[in-house]
Design an enzyme around this catalytic site. Sequence first.
Site, PDB file in Angstrom:
ATOM      1  CB  CYS A  34      -0.907  -0.019   1.230  1.00 25.54           C
ATOM      2  SG  CYS A  34      -2.039   1.381   1.265  1.00 25.54           S
ATOM      3  CB  CYS A  44      -1.661   3.935   8.137  1.00 20.26           C
ATOM      4  SG  CYS A  44      -2.744   4.521   6.804  1.00 20.26           S
ATOM      5  CB  CYS A  67     -18.333  -0.599   9.360  1.00 23.62           C
ATOM      6  SG  CYS A  67     -17.152  -1.398  10.466  1.00 23.62           S
ATOM      7  NE  ARG A  82     -17.278  -6.100  13.966  1.00 28.36           N
ATOM      8  CZ  ARG A  82     -17.583  -5.275  12.968  1.00 28.36           C
ATOM      9  NH1 ARG A  82     -16.660  -4.543  12.396  1.00 28.36           N
ATOM     10  NH2 ARG A  82     -18.813  -5.203  12.518  1.00 28.36           N
TER      11      ARG A  82
HETATM   12 FE1  SF4 Z   1      -2.832   1.192   3.394  1.00 28.38          FE
HETATM   13 FE2  SF4 Z   1      -3.218   2.660   5.596  1.00 28.38          FE
HETATM   14 FE3  SF4 Z   1      -5.089   0.872   4.786  1.00 28.38          FE
HETATM   15 FE4  SF4 Z   1      -2.708   0.073   5.781  1.00 28.38          FE
HETATM   16  S1  SF4 Z   1      -4.336   1.166   6.865  1.00 28.38           S
HETATM   17  S2  SF4 Z   1      -3.747  -0.748   4.007  1.00 28.38           S
HETATM   18  S3  SF4 Z   1      -1.305   1.639   4.967  1.00 28.38           S
HETATM   19  S4  SF4 Z   1      -4.432   2.724   3.713  1.00 28.38           S
END
Ligand code: SF4
Length: 345
Positions: A76, A80, A211, A283
């Site tokens: 990704c 994050c 959600c 949850r």
């Molecule tokens: Fe990508 Fe952030 Fe989702 Fe992880 S939480 S898959 S880094 S968008």
Amino acid sequence: MLDVQSTEKPLTHVKSKADLHRQVNASGSWTIAQIEALFALPFNELMFRAQETHRAHFPEGDVELATLLSIKTGGCPEDCGYCPQAARYDTDVQASKLMDLDEVLMAAKAAKAAGSNRFCMGAAWREPKDRDIEKVAAMIKGVKALGLETCATLGMLEADQAEALQEAGLDFYNHNLDTSEDFYRSVISTRGYQERLDTISNVRAAGMSVCCGGIVGMGESREQRAAFLTQLANLNPYPESVPINHLVPVAGTPLADQKPMDPLEFVRTIAIARITMPRARVRLSAGRQELGRAVQAMCFLAGANSIFYGEQLLTTANPEAEEDRALLAELGLKTKQSCKSEVLI
Ligand code: SF4
Ligand code: SAM
Ligand code: DTB
């Protein structure tokens, strides 16, 4: 063997003390100070209020089981700080392509056979491309045909993408605020808070259930946790499902060395989610393995009534299904079969 009989009965708008408590706020919304005041209550008083709210809005002791499947793992582009699937962090996650439809349906059949109510498909995307939406739409149709509730979490959505997912039969879309707006900036830089709110509003406008929750234990202060819950509770309407994840610190991510938060503070967070969002499915999400049985039992007492069920979350471990069945049976909790009658008022 776990009793899988539905305890569902139609919900009516009960005027409980909890509802009255909510109406104390003239504007119908929560302030951070009010939620901080809930955090400051004596623990037993907070638990009492949460239990009172829970009993007024849900049949006694029913727990929803939601099974997760990572349909597209890793690689990704986002940053994050908690996430093992971000390409920029050196974690053990192996990136893979979008799964084939038949593999997804096999996993969904297994989840249903194990007693799951809801099947949630997660993809490590910043946002899906239109051709991804077509493929996921076929998965949604297939999963729904098995009689499961469907949920997907695919990153940010444009309005037309949300509509296409809704037309394919998607019941819920998961998109988390994750934390308070100010703490958010120290965890994620590649997508803004407002962009998250925009996706949630596109999901609502398309007619799907929302959600939306987040992660606690990332080093945020109590005030920031209160601000996060205030944001969620003031969404109008508040989300039908509220996943509260406890951070799972993963080697290679910026939050790998984060110390676990005080378990009682975690229980308080669940209780306040219950009080402020009385009809939502709260949850108990990531991090249950680390919480242990006693803390999980307190979370159910505090108003949690949904769990992720199955030995895998997206890339990290979850308790074995067998272990969860034993825990629910020991606590005298039952699993629900459908939440079609849960309508937020
Ligand atoms: Fe990508 Fe952030 Fe989702 Fe992880 S939480 S898959 S880094 S968008
Ligand atoms: N890529 C999509 C997105 O970010 O919306 C969907 C998948 S993403 C993994 C879904 C959620 O999982 C995140 O918003 C976060 O709340 C949660 N999550 C991810 N990693 C986690 C971790 N290490 N501990 C706890 N929760 C986590
Ligand atoms: C949510 O709030 N928690 C789930 C679901 N939505 C998609 C994901 C938890 C992921 C935990 C880390 C992992 O297994 O990769």
